[in-house]
Enzyme design. Structure first.
Site, PDB file in Angstrom:
ATOM      1  N   CYS A   2      -7.102  12.112   4.294  1.00 22.48           N
ATOM      2  CA  CYS A   2      -8.213  12.738   4.546  1.00 22.48           C
ATOM      3  C   CYS A   2      -8.626  13.566   3.297  1.00 22.48           C
ATOM      4  O   CYS A   2      -7.757  13.991   2.478  1.00 22.48           O
ATOM      5  CB  CYS A   2      -7.901  13.805   5.808  1.00 22.48           C
ATOM      6  SG  CYS A   2      -7.415  13.282   7.212  1.00 22.48           S
ATOM      7  N   ARG A  27      -8.806   7.284  -1.740  1.00 16.81           N
ATOM      8  CA  ARG A  27      -7.662   7.839  -0.898  1.00 16.81           C
ATOM      9  C   ARG A  27      -7.323   7.289   0.454  1.00 16.81           C
ATOM     10  O   ARG A  27      -6.278   7.276   0.977  1.00 16.81           O
ATOM     11  CB  ARG A  27      -7.890   9.428  -0.664  1.00 16.81           C
ATOM     12  CG  ARG A  27      -7.749  10.187  -2.182  1.00 16.81           C
ATOM     13  CD  ARG A  27      -8.006  11.447  -1.739  1.00 16.81           C
ATOM     14  NE  ARG A  27      -7.057  12.084  -0.877  1.00 16.81           N
ATOM     15  CZ  ARG A  27      -6.187  13.039  -1.555  1.00 16.81           C
ATOM     16  NH1 ARG A  27      -6.092  13.243  -2.632  1.00 16.81           N
ATOM     17  NH2 ARG A  27      -5.513  13.561  -0.624  1.00 16.81           N
ATOM     18  N   TRP A  74      -8.880  10.335   8.132  1.00 12.90           N
ATOM     19  CA  TRP A  74      -7.728   9.300   8.077  1.00 12.90           C
ATOM     20  C   TRP A  74      -7.071   9.473   9.372  1.00 12.90           C
ATOM     21  O   TRP A  74      -6.140  10.547   9.680  1.00 12.90           O
ATOM     22  CB  TRP A  74      -6.762   9.290   7.079  1.00 12.90           C
ATOM     23  CG  TRP A  74      -5.953   7.883   7.104  1.00 12.90           C
ATOM     24  CD1 TRP A  74      -6.458   6.845   6.439  1.00 12.90           C
ATOM     25  CD2 TRP A  74      -4.385   7.888   7.431  1.00 12.90           C
ATOM     26  NE1 TRP A  74      -5.111   5.764   6.436  1.00 12.90           N
ATOM     27  CE2 TRP A  74      -4.166   6.637   6.843  1.00 12.90           C
ATOM     28  CE3 TRP A  74      -3.596   8.769   7.927  1.00 12.90           C
ATOM     29  CZ2 TRP A  74      -2.693   6.012   7.104  1.00 12.90           C
ATOM     30  CZ3 TRP A  74      -2.253   8.389   7.900  1.00 12.90           C
ATOM     31  CH2 TRP A  74      -1.887   7.135   7.650  1.00 12.90           C
ATOM     32  N   ASN A 100      -7.609  19.320   6.638  1.00 13.32           N
ATOM     33  CA  ASN A 100      -6.422  18.375   6.246  1.00 13.32           C
ATOM     34  C   ASN A 100      -5.357  18.906   6.691  1.00 13.32           C
ATOM     35  O   ASN A 100      -4.845  19.983   6.526  1.00 13.32           O
ATOM     36  CB  ASN A 100      -6.428  18.091   4.690  1.00 13.32           C
ATOM     37  CG  ASN A 100      -7.466  17.158   4.295  1.00 13.32           C
ATOM     38  OD1 ASN A 100      -8.329  16.787   5.102  1.00 13.32           O
ATOM     39  ND2 ASN A 100      -7.432  17.122   2.983  1.00 13.32           N
ATOM     40  N   GLY A 101      -4.202  17.834   7.214  1.00 15.37           N
ATOM     41  CA  GLY A 101      -2.836  18.431   7.781  1.00 15.37           C
ATOM     42  C   GLY A 101      -2.785  18.238   9.057  1.00 15.37           C
ATOM     43  O   GLY A 101      -3.618  17.689   9.783  1.00 15.37           O
ATOM     44  N   GLU A 481       8.688  -4.728  -5.194  1.00 17.14           N
ATOM     45  CA  GLU A 481       7.509  -4.137  -5.751  1.00 17.14           C
ATOM     46  C   GLU A 481       6.451  -5.422  -5.729  1.00 17.14           C
ATOM     47  O   GLU A 481       5.263  -5.239  -5.227  1.00 17.14           O
ATOM     48  CB  GLU A 481       7.461  -3.619  -7.258  1.00 17.14           C
ATOM     49  CG  GLU A 481       6.333  -3.289  -7.893  1.00 17.14           C
ATOM     50  CD  GLU A 481       5.585  -1.898  -6.757  1.00 17.14           C
ATOM     51  OE1 GLU A 481       6.251  -1.571  -5.925  1.00 17.14           O
ATOM     52  OE2 GLU A 481       4.181  -1.734  -7.077  1.00 17.14           O
ATOM     53  N   LYS A 485       3.065  -5.127  -3.314  1.00 11.71           N
ATOM     54  CA  LYS A 485       1.867  -5.508  -3.863  1.00 11.71           C
ATOM     55  C   LYS A 485       1.048  -6.319  -3.099  1.00 11.71           C
ATOM     56  O   LYS A 485      -0.222  -5.980  -2.794  1.00 11.71           O
ATOM     57  CB  LYS A 485       1.673  -5.580  -5.363  1.00 11.71           C
ATOM     58  CG  LYS A 485       2.227  -4.672  -6.127  1.00 11.71           C
ATOM     59  CD  LYS A 485       1.037  -3.615  -6.793  1.00 11.71           C
ATOM     60  CE  LYS A 485       1.201  -2.429  -5.722  1.00 11.71           C
ATOM     61  NZ  LYS A 485       1.989  -1.457  -6.001  1.00 11.71           N
ATOM     62  N   GLU A 488       0.278  -5.194   0.755  1.00 13.83           N
ATOM     63  CA  GLU A 488      -0.677  -3.812   0.720  1.00 13.83           C
ATOM     64  C   GLU A 488      -2.007  -4.369   0.533  1.00 13.83           C
ATOM     65  O   GLU A 488      -3.006  -3.984   1.281  1.00 13.83           O
ATOM     66  CB  GLU A 488      -0.536  -3.057  -0.597  1.00 13.83           C
ATOM     67  CG  GLU A 488       0.719  -1.875  -0.322  1.00 13.83           C
ATOM     68  CD  GLU A 488       0.802  -1.115  -1.702  1.00 13.83           C
ATOM     69  OE1 GLU A 488       0.656   0.037  -1.466  1.00 13.83           O
ATOM     70  OE2 GLU A 488       0.822  -1.762  -2.674  1.00 13.83           O
ATOM     71  N   HIS A 504      21.928 -15.264   3.479  1.00 15.74           N
ATOM     72  CA  HIS A 504      22.249 -14.419   4.281  1.00 15.74           C
ATOM     73  C   HIS A 504      21.184 -14.339   5.409  1.00 15.74           C
ATOM     74  O   HIS A 504      21.021 -13.431   6.385  1.00 15.74           O
ATOM     75  CB  HIS A 504      22.829 -13.122   4.094  1.00 15.74           C
ATOM     76  CG  HIS A 504      24.229 -13.198   3.120  1.00 15.74           C
ATOM     77  ND1 HIS A 504      25.364 -13.846   3.745  1.00 15.74           N
ATOM     78  CD2 HIS A 504      24.414 -12.837   1.793  1.00 15.74           C
ATOM     79  CE1 HIS A 504      26.282 -13.663   2.676  1.00 15.74           C
ATOM     80  NE2 HIS A 504      25.571 -13.213   1.599  1.00 15.74           N
ATOM     81  N   LYS A 603      -4.089   6.494  -0.176  1.00 13.77           N
ATOM     82  CA  LYS A 603      -3.543   6.656  -1.646  1.00 13.77           C
ATOM     83  C   LYS A 603      -2.705   7.862  -1.599  1.00 13.77           C
ATOM     84  O   LYS A 603      -1.533   7.711  -2.270  1.00 13.77           O
ATOM     85  CB  LYS A 603      -4.554   6.983  -2.752  1.00 13.77           C
ATOM     86  CG  LYS A 603      -4.158   7.043  -3.998  1.00 13.77           C
ATOM     87  CD  LYS A 603      -3.778   5.943  -4.626  1.00 13.77           C
ATOM     88  CE  LYS A 603      -3.464   6.105  -6.087  1.00 13.77           C
ATOM     89  NZ  LYS A 603      -2.495   5.082  -6.504  1.00 13.77           N
TER      90      LYS A 603
HETATM   91  C1  G6P Z   1       1.019   5.705  -0.496  1.00  9.46           C
HETATM   92  C2  G6P Z   1       0.543   5.021  -1.473  1.00  9.46           C
HETATM   93  C3  G6P Z   1       1.297   4.116  -2.348  1.00  9.46           C
HETATM   94  C4  G6P Z   1       2.342   5.137  -3.185  1.00  9.46           C
HETATM   95  C5  G6P Z   1       3.146   6.044  -1.960  1.00  9.46           C
HETATM   96  C6  G6P Z   1       3.786   6.961  -2.635  1.00  9.46           C
HETATM   97  O1  G6P Z   1       1.637   4.945   0.347  1.00  9.46           O
HETATM   98  O2  G6P Z   1      -0.625   4.030  -0.724  1.00  9.46           O
HETATM   99  O3  G6P Z   1       0.693   3.410  -3.411  1.00  9.46           O
HETATM  100  O4  G6P Z   1       3.208   4.363  -3.741  1.00  9.46           O
HETATM  101  O5  G6P Z   1       2.066   6.665  -1.235  1.00  9.46           O
HETATM  102  O6  G6P Z   1       2.863   8.018  -3.472  1.00  9.46           O
HETATM  103  P1  G6P Z   1       3.321   9.059  -4.573  1.00  9.46           P
HETATM  104  O7  G6P Z   1       1.748   9.708  -5.140  1.00  9.46           O
HETATM  105  O8  G6P Z   1       4.235   9.820  -4.069  1.00  9.46           O
HETATM  106  O9  G6P Z   1       3.570   8.072  -5.609  1.00  9.46           O
END
Ligand code: G6P
Length: 608
Positions: A2, A27, A74, A100-101, A481, A485, A488, A504, A603
């Protein structure tokens, strides 16, 4: 997640609010809304979907007004719908509010208000706030807000106005960021500085349990007990255009190509030449305490967590500390013994991730030293940790983190060097590492020049629905990672595994339709990785290897090779990350995915 934007001043609020919302789009959100007053009559427009749709609908209303609030939502409580989108208003349609929250005790308050005759129109927790404020309103919005908040459990960043008094916006914060933008005879507020930087670089961050009142010519801040708060403005260093795409098709691609600069910025002024050690001003105040630390725990979420996993190997190699890594969402509920000999390092690009913040608060309560590695200056985690280091990577807009990940990995090396040189790390080893760190930007540049080759391979493999990513030791976190990626942004199923674990479980998945990306640099694990690759080939699996430049031999074992220049073992994973980011990007592009704003993702995740 949000987003909130507010404006009050002499100009027409609507275009400023819509521009702010566009800058928060990255975001992640599923609906949006805007309410403006101070013109002929107040208006409220809400839509499901993109801000562009909201703009289209707003244009039909031909609105005017100098005071307004806007929001991207969101969904948490209630599906994405116009009724659930913010701003919300009460029964009389005079108070408009964005939030927000999460209001944890909303059901109990809602039941009570329904008894008192209030009628609700949404499934959200937020709507109870506006009705509760309405219930408490006599003739003063601040008092009604404070009274309402004294009943509320949970987290909030709130902005609201009353149409009978279009000369002020009232804001309150507990646990959800709100930043005031200080202009000339106009004020803005937002949950993220990106929404403000086009209009002002002078900002004030509200702290928890603070309330602000903005009007066209003035602003004031107080706590919930009516005590006035004096706070200096801060100047944001990010130029407004750094939130633009600079000719790249997507923010994510731009940010991947900004990595040489992000690494340079992470290193700038932080290496002491000739001494094989780093200098980190943000940790000066805790140097003595750091020397007595025996145990280090990394906490974070998402991509930042993968930087922590790599950090564990780095710290184990360079320092005498015992090192643990935990997901912030797990750490905060564990029954841990933390004391003054323990430090935690919280990694967070945004500095606002709710779970990471909660982990910091828990560790502080138990007496641990809390350090932060954060990109967003002045964010909550940056403020609440005892000391820390900033990434200085500039704004990262693409939801999938790229440049900040590399920056985090570099800075963890610098922190490990700082501590390691008090401990076992020799001058020679220190010098070797600092030299290799300085070479990274040029090596990343070389890898980026090879992007067309990665694109070619990505197009060829874009039709597959499953991928396995394998790595060993330092490259194991990079396998995780790389898989993250890909899933995502391209919605392709991908699993990251420690190559030794393949037998395994995941080996049973291998067939011609389940390709593997194998991280196989010429390091101490090379022979073992070749064994894994052969096991996959023996089962007709396809393999793309990320290998060391000059390793012609590996081409005989695999289907495709992406070559990467060589550096020292502990830094090799940083280089190996880059082709995996490019691969994910080009697969997502070939599949026409919404790369910068993937579905369902945000984000900055400011709810638990
Ligand atoms: C969200 C984002 C990720 C990010 C994670 C942690 O899930 O989509 O890309 O890695 O939050 O965010 P931060 O701001 O704490 O690194």
């Amino acid at each position: 997640m949000c987003g909130i934007v507010c404006y009050i001043g002499k100009r027409d609020a609507t275009p400023i609010l819509l521009e702010g919302l566009r800058r928060l789009e990255y975001r992640g959100y599923d609906s949006a809304g805007i309410a403006v007053t101070g013109g002929e009559q107040p208006y409220l427009v809400k839509t499901v979907g993109k801000v562009s749709e909201l703009e289209r609908r707003v244009a039909e209303v031909k609105p005017a007004g100098t005071c307004g609030i806007a929001h991207t939502r969101w969904a948490t409580h209630g599906r994405p719908s116009e009724a659930n989108a913010h701003p919300h208003t009460g029964c009389h349609g005079k108070i408009y509010l964005v939030h927000n929250g999460i209001i944890e005790n909303y059901q109990e308050i809602k039941d009570d208000l329904i008894q008192k005759g209030h009628r609700f129109h949404s499934e959200t927790d937020t709507e109870v706030l506006v009705h509760l404020i309405e219930e408490n309103f006599r003739d003063d919005l601040e008092s009604a807000l404070k009274k309402a908040l004294s009943r509320v459990q949970g987290t909030f960043g709130i902005a609201l106005f009353h149409t009978d008094d279009p000369t002020k916006i009232v804001l309150a914060r507990r646990g959800s960021p709100l930043i005031l933008g200080i202009g000339r005879n106009e004020y803005l507020a937002a949950s993220d500085v990106n929404a403000l930087i086009r209009y002002t670089n002078k900002v004030i961050t509200l702290n928890d349990n603070e309330l602000a009142v903005l009007s066209a010519g003035d602003y004031s801040i107080s706590d919930f007990q009516d005590r006035k708060v004096e706070r200096q403005t801060e100047t944001i260093e990010w130029p407004a255009q750094s939130a633009d795409k600079k000719g790249f098709e997507h923010f994510m691609l731009k940010e991947i190509f900004e990595q040489p600069e992000a690494v340079q910025n992470a290193l700038r002024g932080r290496i002491v030449d000739g001494e094989g050690v780093s200098r980190l001003g943000g940790l000066d105040s805790v140097t003595e305490r750091l020397k007595s630390i025996k145990k280090l725990i990394f906490v974070s979420c998402g991509t930042s967590f993968h930087a922590c996993l790599l950090g564990r190997y780095t710290f184990e190699k360079l320092t005498d500390l015992s090192v643990e890594v935990d997901l912030a969402s797990e750490f905060r509920y564990r029954n841990l013994m933390l004391d003054e000999k323990t430090a935690i390092i919280a990694l967070s690009q945004s500095g606002e991730t709710a779970d990471t913040l909660a982990a910091v608060r828990e560790a502080k309560r138990k007496g641990a030293l809390c350090l932060g590695l954060v990109n967003v200056v002045g964010s909550t985690i940056a403020k609440e940790t005892d000391a820390g280091v900033y990434n200085h990577a500039g704004p990262e807009i693409g939801v999938a983190s790229t440049k900040v990940f590399l920056s985090q990995c570099v800075i963890l090396n610098l922190i490990a060097l700082l501590i390691g040189r008090y401990q076992r790390l020799s001058l020679t080893e220190g010098l070797l590492i600092t030299r290799a760190l300085k070479e990274l930007p040029a090596l990343i540049d070389k890898i980026l020049k090879n992007a067309p080759r990665v694109e070619e391979i990505a197009r060829e493999y874009a039709r597959y629905e499953n991928f396995l990513f394998l790595g060993r030791l330092y490259n194991y976190p990079i396998a995780l990672e790389g898989a993250l990626k890909l899933k995502e942004i391209s919605y392709v199923h991908a699993e990251g595994y420690a190559a030794g674990e393949m037998k395994h479980g995941p080996i049973s998945l291998i067939d011609p339709d389940f390709p593997t990306i194998a991280l196989a640099p010429r390091d101490s694990t090379y022979d073992k990785m070749i064994n894994n690759i052969q096991e996959i080939k023996a089962r007709d699996g396809k393999v793309i290897a990320v290998a060391t430049q000059g390793d012609e031999g590996i081409a005989h074992h695999v289907d495709r090779v992406i070559y990467v220049p060589q550096t020292i073992d502990i830094l090799q994973p940083l280089l190996n990350t880059v082709p995996l980011q490019l691969f994910a990007y080009y697969v997502a592009r070939a599949r026409s995915c919404a790369i910068d704003k993937p579905r369902n993702l945000a984000k900055s995740v400011t709810v638990e």
